[in-house]
Each structure stands twice: as structure tokens, then as C-alpha cells.
Design an enzyme around this catalytic site. Structure first.
Site, short mmCIF file in Angstrom:
data_model
loop_
_atom_site.label_atom_id
_atom_site.label_comp_id
_atom_site.label_asym_id
_atom_site.label_seq_id
_atom_site.Cartn_x
_atom_site.Cartn_y
_atom_site.Cartn_z
N ASP A 12 0.84 -1.21 0.00
CA ASP A 12 0.00 0.00 0.00
C ASP A 12 0.87 1.26 0.00
OD1 ASP A 12 -2.33 1.43 -0.05
OD2 ASP A 12 -2.73 1.25 2.10
N ASN A 14 1.29 3.40 -2.98
CA ASN A 14 1.81 3.85 -4.28
C ASN A 14 1.27 5.23 -4.67
OD1 ASN A 14 3.00 1.37 -4.49
ND2 ASN A 14 1.53 0.54 -5.96
N HIS A 29 2.44 3.27 -9.06
CA HIS A 29 2.29 1.83 -9.31
C HIS A 29 3.53 1.29 -10.04
CE1 HIS A 29 -1.61 2.05 -7.62
NE2 HIS A 29 -2.19 2.65 -8.64
N SER A 57 -7.37 -5.93 -5.35
CA SER A 57 -8.42 -6.58 -4.55
C SER A 57 -9.77 -6.56 -5.26
CB SER A 57 -8.56 -5.87 -3.20
OG SER A 57 -9.24 -4.65 -3.36
N GLU A 59 -12.24 -5.21 -4.24
CA GLU A 59 -12.79 -3.87 -4.04
C GLU A 59 -12.10 -2.83 -4.94
OE1 GLU A 59 -11.99 -5.99 -1.44
OE2 GLU A 59 -14.11 -6.49 -1.27
N TRP A 61 -11.86 -2.79 -8.00
CA TRP A 61 -12.63 -2.52 -9.22
C TRP A 61 -13.38 -1.20 -9.11
CZ3 TRP A 61 -11.27 -5.29 -13.18
CH2 TRP A 61 -10.94 -6.63 -13.06
N LEU A 123 11.17 -20.49 -4.89
CA LEU A 123 10.11 -19.71 -4.24
C LEU A 123 8.78 -19.84 -4.99
CD1 LEU A 123 9.35 -17.31 -2.22
CD2 LEU A 123 9.91 -15.79 -4.14
N ARG A 186 -4.81 -2.44 8.77
CA ARG A 186 -6.01 -3.18 8.33
C ARG A 186 -5.59 -4.40 7.55
NH1 ARG A 186 -8.19 2.00 7.12
NH2 ARG A 186 -7.24 2.03 5.05
N SER A 188 -7.90 -5.56 5.22
CA SER A 188 -8.51 -5.23 3.92
C SER A 188 -8.89 -6.44 3.06
CB SER A 188 -7.58 -4.31 3.12
OG SER A 188 -7.41 -3.09 3.78
#
Ligand code: FPP
Length: 241
Positions: A12, A14, A29, A57, A59, A61, A123, A186, A188
Site C-alpha cells: 500500500d 503507491n 504503481h 483486490s 474492491e 474494481w 520460491l 487493516r 482489507s
């Protein structure tokens, strides 16, 4: 140093990073790709087994259509540009989320990246796009309901383990360390079910500023935590896990 098996990150900040420099959000971004590379390198170097990144996420959108379009374009470009090096590094790619909501070009490249890297030994990099923890739980529930309806699963056989196995990352260890940058405290709608006993770490650094030193600080904080999983400190000390 105690190394977590699975690190999950909410990247978070950006937009704020870009605004502070008088740049468009898209520049933030783009700048966010550098710490993505850093975290992949550090996790590979330290022997972390799984790195999960929350890129978009369910959300997100709701963001302006131009920003959503730019993010999708950025994911597409980043995937095209980085896939060769990731594959060479032995990284195994996974994408979680409602892939059917993404455009065909991105969804097809995700399928191809997963297929190409499936057998890699290094990884596991899970990128959450169009993902929500509630979406994941509902999708798992639907699959179980379908199995019950088909007569292949008895309701009495649904327990926590069976349920967790249906989740998008159900075949992987649960996150040991959750990191969120950008100063907010949060979850989120990230990996709601599997964060139950995860150690939470919040950094004030904005995501584009999150470098190897910041990552090391998060790992150091993780190393200092006592993980009790509901037991007492004495039990944990006696190795009664
Ligand atoms: C949250 O910052 C960040 C995002 C919604 C996008 C994350 C995407 C990247 C870091 C790009 C590359 C990622 C991959 C895996 C290719 P924000 O926009 O909410 O920031 P703000 O809170 O400051 O507005």
C-alpha cells in the site's frame, strides 16, 4: 534468524508516494515494481517458501476506470518482461483471484506463466489479482456444496482442514508473517481464513520505499515474536506444540 515459510504482503502507498512527488498515481504503481523485485530476491535468498502479494483486490474494481486499466496494463507488461527471469530463478508462479473477470490477454498469460513454472523448485510467488478473502471463502464453500450435492462428500466430513484445502492457497503453508506498508493497520479482505495465527507487521514506509532494509526489519520483528497458537508461553517454551 527464524525465517518465515510464508510471507504475505499488502503493498500500500503507491498513490501517496506519487502524489508527494507531484506525479500521477500510475507512476507510483510503476515505482512499486522495484520493491516487488526486491522482495522476490530477498525471499529466494533467505529460503522463504511462499511469497504472496496483494496486487489488486475485489474492491479495487471501484477505482476510476482509467486507473484500473493502467494497473491491468502494468500487470500484463510486468509479467511479459519478468517471466523469463522468474522462470530462470526457479520461481513457481501462482495467481489467485477471480481470473474470469480479467481480460483474456492477461488471463492467458497468467495460465501460461503457471504452466511454464509449475515444476520449478524455488520460491512460490502467489500474486493476488481480483482477489478478496471473502470471495475465496465463498468460492470454497460453493465447491464443497457442489461435492455434497454430487454425493462425493458427506457434510459430516467437512472440518477445518477439508475447508482450508478448498481455498486458493489451500495446498501451501499458511502465512507466518503478514506485512502491510503505507501506515494503515487493516487486513482489507486479504487472506481472511489463513491469517488466523499469522504475525502482523505494519510499516509506515510507502510501498515504493520498501527496500531490502525495510524487509529485514520486518523479518527481525517476526523473529522476536513468540508464536503461541493458543497455548501458554510455558507450553511453547517446553516445545509442547
Ligand atoms: C496500493 O496502493 C497498490 C495497488 C492497488 C497496486 C499494487 C500494484 C503494484 C505494486 C504493481 C506491481 C505489482 C505486481 C505484482 C506486478 P494505493 O494505490 O492504494 O496507494 P495509496 O493508498 O497511497 O493511494
Amino acid at each position: 534468524m527464524r525465517v518465515p515459510r510464508h510471507v504475505a504482503i499488502i503493498m500500500d502507498g503507491n498513490g501517496r508516494w506519487a502524489a508527494r512527488r507531484g506525479l500521477p498515481r500510475s507512476a507510483g504503481h510503476r515505482a512499486g515494481l522495484t520493491p516487488v523485485r526486491t522482495c522476490i530476491e530477498e525471499c529466494s535468498r533467505l529460503g522463504v517458501e511462499v511469497l504472496t502479494l496483494f496486487a489488486f483486490s475485489s474492491e479495487n474494481w471501484k477505482r476510476p476506470v482509467t486507473e484500473v486499466g493502467l494497473l491491468m496494463q502494468l500487470f500484463l507488461e510486468a509479467l511479459e518482461r519478468e517471466i523469463d527471469e522468474l522462470a530462470e530463478r526457479g520461481v513457481r508462479m501462482r495467481f489467485i483471484g477471480a481470473r474470469e473477470l480479467l481480460g483474456a490477454p492477461l488471463a492467458e498469460r497468467m495460465d501460461a506463466a503457471e504452466a511454464r513454472t509449475r515444476g520449478n523448485p524455488g520460491l512460490t510467488l502467489a500474486v493476488a489479482v481480483a482477489y478478496g478473502g471473502r470471495w475465496d471463502i465463498v468460492a470454497a464453500t460453493r465447491r464443497l456444496a457442489e461435492a455434497v450435492q454430487a454425493g462425493t462428500l458427506a457434510p459430516a466430513d467437512i472440518d477445518e482442514g477439508r475447508f482450508a484445502a478448498e481455498l486458493a492457497l489451500g495446498d501451501l503453508p499458511e502465512p507466518d508473517l503478514f506485512i502491510r506498508t503505507g501506515g494503515d493497520h487493516r487486513i482489507s479482505n486479504f487472506l481472511l481464513w489463513s491469517l488466523a495465527y499469522t504475525e502482523l507487521y505494519f510499516s509506515d514506509a510507502l510501498w515504493p520505499e520498501f527496500d531490502a532494509a525495510e524487509f529485514a526489519r520486518a523479518l527481525e520483528a517476526f523473529g522476536a515474536r513468540e508464536r503461541r497458537f493458543g497455548q501458554t508461553s510455558d507450553q511453547v517454551g517446553a516445545g509442547a506444540c
